[in-house]
Design an enzyme around this catalytic site. Structure first.
Site, mmCIF file in Angstrom:
data_model
loop_
_atom_site.group_PDB
_atom_site.id
_atom_site.type_symbol
_atom_site.label_atom_id
_atom_site.label_comp_id
_atom_site.label_asym_id
_atom_site.label_seq_id
_atom_site.Cartn_x
_atom_site.Cartn_y
_atom_site.Cartn_z
ATOM 1 C CG ASP A 67 -86.057 2.870 38.387
ATOM 2 O OD1 ASP A 67 -85.546 3.173 39.478
ATOM 3 O OD2 ASP A 67 -85.381 2.594 37.387
ATOM 4 C CG ASN A 136 -80.585 -2.106 27.811
ATOM 5 O OD1 ASN A 136 -80.478 -1.114 28.539
ATOM 6 N ND2 ASN A 136 -81.538 -3.003 27.964
ATOM 7 C CG HIS A 138 -81.880 0.435 31.190
ATOM 8 N ND1 HIS A 138 -81.658 -0.922 31.284
ATOM 9 C CD2 HIS A 138 -81.399 0.960 32.340
ATOM 10 C CE1 HIS A 138 -81.071 -1.195 32.435
ATOM 11 N NE2 HIS A 138 -80.899 -0.068 33.097
ATOM 12 C CD GLU A 143 -84.980 -2.570 30.073
ATOM 13 O OE1 GLU A 143 -83.953 -2.273 29.421
ATOM 14 O OE2 GLU A 143 -84.945 -3.207 31.132
HETATM 15 C C1 F6R Z 1 -82.022 2.649 38.684
HETATM 16 C C2 F6R Z 1 -81.998 3.045 37.287
HETATM 17 C C3 F6R Z 1 -81.239 2.267 36.257
HETATM 18 C C4 F6R Z 1 -79.737 2.294 36.512
HETATM 19 C C5 F6R Z 1 -78.974 1.547 35.419
HETATM 20 C C6 F6R Z 1 -77.485 1.520 35.681
HETATM 21 O O1 F6R Z 1 -82.858 3.500 39.428
HETATM 22 O O2 F6R Z 1 -82.628 3.997 36.977
HETATM 23 O O3 F6R Z 1 -81.520 2.825 34.991
HETATM 24 O O4 F6R Z 1 -79.297 3.628 36.586
HETATM 25 O O5 F6R Z 1 -79.453 0.234 35.340
HETATM 26 O O6 F6R Z 1 -77.258 0.749 36.822
HETATM 27 P P1 F6R Z 1 -75.810 0.632 37.482
HETATM 28 O O7 F6R Z 1 -75.488 1.957 38.064
HETATM 29 O O8 F6R Z 1 -75.982 -0.432 38.547
HETATM 30 O O9 F6R Z 1 -74.876 0.226 36.377
#
Ligand code: F6R
Length: 246
Positions: A67, A136, A138, A143
């Protein structure tokens, strides 16, 4: 599903790095799906160290990131282009032309997302997709929703994700409101999935994702339907999953 609960963040990073290195050892010109966020930083550091030590080479590897924020220039220090260069690409022997991150700076969302999906197909599909887990549920920027998004698309970020990401920006007003992300369908097409999860604050959502119902309100729950998933988590994140393994 293979759930590996280790003691520490460092152990999680090492085990996950070794999983990625095994895929590269098996096929040095493989396609890796990569993630940003805090969780994979340690495993990227391990890959960098192992590349410097000659244990792994990225010379023929192709990568696709999950992303990117919409509207951030590639050299913005919170863009995922910048993150990947800073944490991995600038420190290993990868060919930069083989690295791909959705082009968040392309204002034509439909064209940018369709081109990304086609590029993944043209490269032969993803051998192993690395994921982190949002609070959440995701994965990528998929989301909670009332259906599972299939392909790479533009999303509006939820308030909770904007809040979580605001720690990285000077003010919450600077956090982009939209992003381009692989869909759940794109992720599910990867031949292997590797999810890394760390910290007590992820324990409940990890349990829900792996052992709760498969519902689009918990996007990561879709992984229960994938035939080759490894989840590597530290003891804090895995605390509520242990009882399911007994
Ligand atoms: C980023 C991504 C997000 C993160 C998620 C967890 O490329 O795909 O889904 O993996 O927000 O983020 P952290 O590791 O910062 O808790």
């Amino acid at each position: 599903m293979d759930l590996v609960i280790v003691d520490t963040y460092e152990d999680m990073s090492r085990v996950a790095a070794e999983q990625i290195e095994a895929v590269i050892a098996d096929d040095p010109s493989c396609v890796l799906g990569l993630a940003t966020g805090s969780t994979p930083i340690g495993l990227y550091a391990d890959l960098v160290a192992d590349c410097a030590a000659g244990k792994v080479s990225f010379a023929d590897v192709t990568t696709f990131n999950l992303d990117e924020y919409r509207g951030l220039a590639h050299d913005h220090d919170q863009s995922y282009h910048y993150f990947m260069a800073d944490n991995l690409f600038n420190h290993v022997d990868i060919d930069p032309t083989r690295t791909h991150v959705p082009d968040g700076f392309d204002p034509d969302a439909d064209a940018a997302c369709a081109a990304y999906e086609e590029a993944i197909e043209a490269a032969g599909g993803i051998a192993i997709q690395l994921l982190g887990l949002g609070h959440n549920g995701h994965i990528g920027f998929n989301e909670p929703a009332d259906s599972f998004p299939v392909t790479t698309h533009c999303v509006e970020l939820t308030e909770s994700t904007i809040q979580a990401n605001s720690r990285l920006f000077d003010s919450i007003d600077e956090v982009p409101r939209e992003a381009y992300t692989m869909g759940i369908g794109t992720i599910m097409k990867a031949r292997k999935i590797l999810m890394v999860v760390s910290g007590e604050d992820k324990a409940a959502i990890l349990e829900q994702s792996l052992f709760g119902p498969v519902v689009p309100e918990v996007p990561a729950s879709a992984l229960q339907l994938h035939p080759d998933v490894t989840v590597v988590c530290d003891a804090a994140a895995g605390a509520r999953c242990r009882e399911h393994l007994a």
